[in-house]
Design an enzyme around this catalytic site. Sequence first.
Site, PDB file in Angstrom:
ATOM      1  N   ILE A   1      -7.045   7.945  -0.430  1.00 60.14           N
ATOM      2  CA  ILE A   1      -6.966   6.489  -0.611  1.00 60.14           C
ATOM      3  C   ILE A   1      -7.852   5.910   0.494  1.00 60.14           C
ATOM      4  O   ILE A   1      -7.784   6.338   1.648  1.00 60.14           O
ATOM      5  CB  ILE A   1      -5.510   5.981  -0.508  1.00 60.14           C
ATOM      6  CG1 ILE A   1      -5.416   4.458  -0.712  1.00 60.14           C
ATOM      7  CG2 ILE A   1      -4.853   6.363   0.801  1.00 60.14           C
ATOM      8  CD1 ILE A   1      -3.963   3.947  -0.796  1.00 60.14           C
ATOM      9  N   SER A   2      -8.729   4.968   0.137  1.00 60.66           N
ATOM     10  CA  SER A   2      -9.689   4.458   1.126  1.00 60.66           C
ATOM     11  C   SER A   2      -8.982   3.735   2.263  1.00 60.66           C
ATOM     12  O   SER A   2      -7.886   3.200   2.099  1.00 60.66           O
ATOM     13  CB  SER A   2     -10.677   3.503   0.469  1.00 60.66           C
ATOM     14  OG  SER A   2     -11.310   4.107  -0.621  1.00 60.66           O
ATOM     15  N   GLN A   3      -9.661   3.717   3.406  1.00 59.05           N
ATOM     16  CA  GLN A   3      -9.172   3.003   4.591  1.00 59.05           C
ATOM     17  C   GLN A   3      -9.093   1.495   4.275  1.00 59.05           C
ATOM     18  O   GLN A   3     -10.021   0.948   3.671  1.00 59.05           O
ATOM     19  CB  GLN A   3     -10.202   3.261   5.686  1.00 59.05           C
ATOM     20  CG  GLN A   3      -9.918   2.673   7.009  1.00 59.05           C
ATOM     21  CD  GLN A   3     -11.160   2.706   7.898  1.00 59.05           C
ATOM     22  OE1 GLN A   3     -12.243   3.109   7.469  1.00 59.05           O
ATOM     23  NE2 GLN A   3     -10.989   2.258   9.119  1.00 59.05           N
ATOM     24  N   PRO A   4      -8.016   0.817   4.652  1.00 55.62           N
ATOM     25  CA  PRO A   4      -7.900  -0.615   4.362  1.00 55.62           C
ATOM     26  C   PRO A   4      -9.117  -1.428   4.817  1.00 55.62           C
ATOM     27  O   PRO A   4      -9.564  -2.319   4.088  1.00 55.62           O
ATOM     28  CB  PRO A   4      -6.638  -1.035   5.124  1.00 55.62           C
ATOM     29  CG  PRO A   4      -5.806   0.203   5.139  1.00 55.62           C
ATOM     30  CD  PRO A   4      -6.781   1.342   5.256  1.00 55.62           C
TER      31      PRO A   4
ATOM     32  N   ARG B   1       0.832  -1.215   0.000  1.00 54.51           N
ATOM     33  CA  ARG B   1       0.000   0.000   0.000  1.00 54.51           C
ATOM     34  C   ARG B   1       0.862   1.259   0.000  1.00 54.51           C
ATOM     35  O   ARG B   1       0.430   2.314  -0.450  1.00 54.51           O
ATOM     36  CB  ARG B   1      -0.954  -0.025   1.206  1.00 54.51           C
ATOM     37  CG  ARG B   1      -2.003   1.113   1.210  1.00 54.51           C
ATOM     38  CD  ARG B   1      -3.059   0.868   2.277  1.00 54.51           C
ATOM     39  NE  ARG B   1      -4.136   1.849   2.296  1.00 54.51           N
ATOM     40  CZ  ARG B   1      -4.246   2.822   3.197  1.00 54.51           C
ATOM     41  NH1 ARG B   1      -3.352   2.941   4.151  1.00 54.51           N
ATOM     42  NH2 ARG B   1      -5.258   3.679   3.143  1.00 54.51           N
TER      43      ARG B   1
END
Length: 225
Positions: A72-75, A46
């Site tokens: 960037i989206s949260q994992p 990431r």
Amino acid sequence: MREQDDLMRRGIGMTSQRTRERLIQRLSEEGVSNPKVLEVIRRTPRHLFVDEALAHRAYEDTALPIGHNQTISQPYMVAHMSEVLLQDGPLDKVMEIGTGSGYQTAILAQLVERVFSVERIKSLQDRAKERLVELNLRNVVFRWGDGCEGWPALAPYNGIIVTAVASEVPQALLDQLAPGGRLVIPVGPAGEVQQLLLIVREEHGFTRTVLGSVRFVPLVNGPIA
Ligand code: SAH
């Protein structure tokens, strides 16, 4: 496959394997249980999807800025949405709306046959494309355009995932779902509490399930350079 593994391992020196394992641990504690999803998140670097200055935070379970007022989206959200999409078995064609950094795209590319990814901001998409080539993920095609319209020329899709919030579900996306197809989409007012929905195309109409409260950046009409 070996080459792929080597690529995926790149940069482990800069962000320790332990940090990555902690993230996986946390995702499972939060309820992510699909082993394939967890494995793909474990092996995907990431930190290559954020600015170098933020690389040391890449394995925190948090959204991070990627420029143009986007994140960037949260994992956890990436894992959860992927898991919901795959809940009924493997998927062939999946369309993603909101390529952004390309991180969710890279995860999907390792879980489904083919990914069709639409983004309205050209420079974000160009950078995402480079990252996927770098990681040797080649089962993805990109379209620069307004995701509210989907990608009708290549429809129907077995799965559609939207990573920006819509005030209502765009009709075009419903139209482009294959029979039995699954759409995962956040819906609600920008900047306030929104609901993540799963919509499944049944023989006669659609079923909707509310999966919980979420917070996403808004889906905006029209492409920009
Ligand atoms: N999945 C991405 C999330 C990026 S944030 C990641 O993890 O990096 C949401 C993305 O949706 C942004 O890149 C934004 O530009 C894009 N977006 C917003 N409205 C859109 C639209 N109408 N069509 C396509 N993409 C859109």
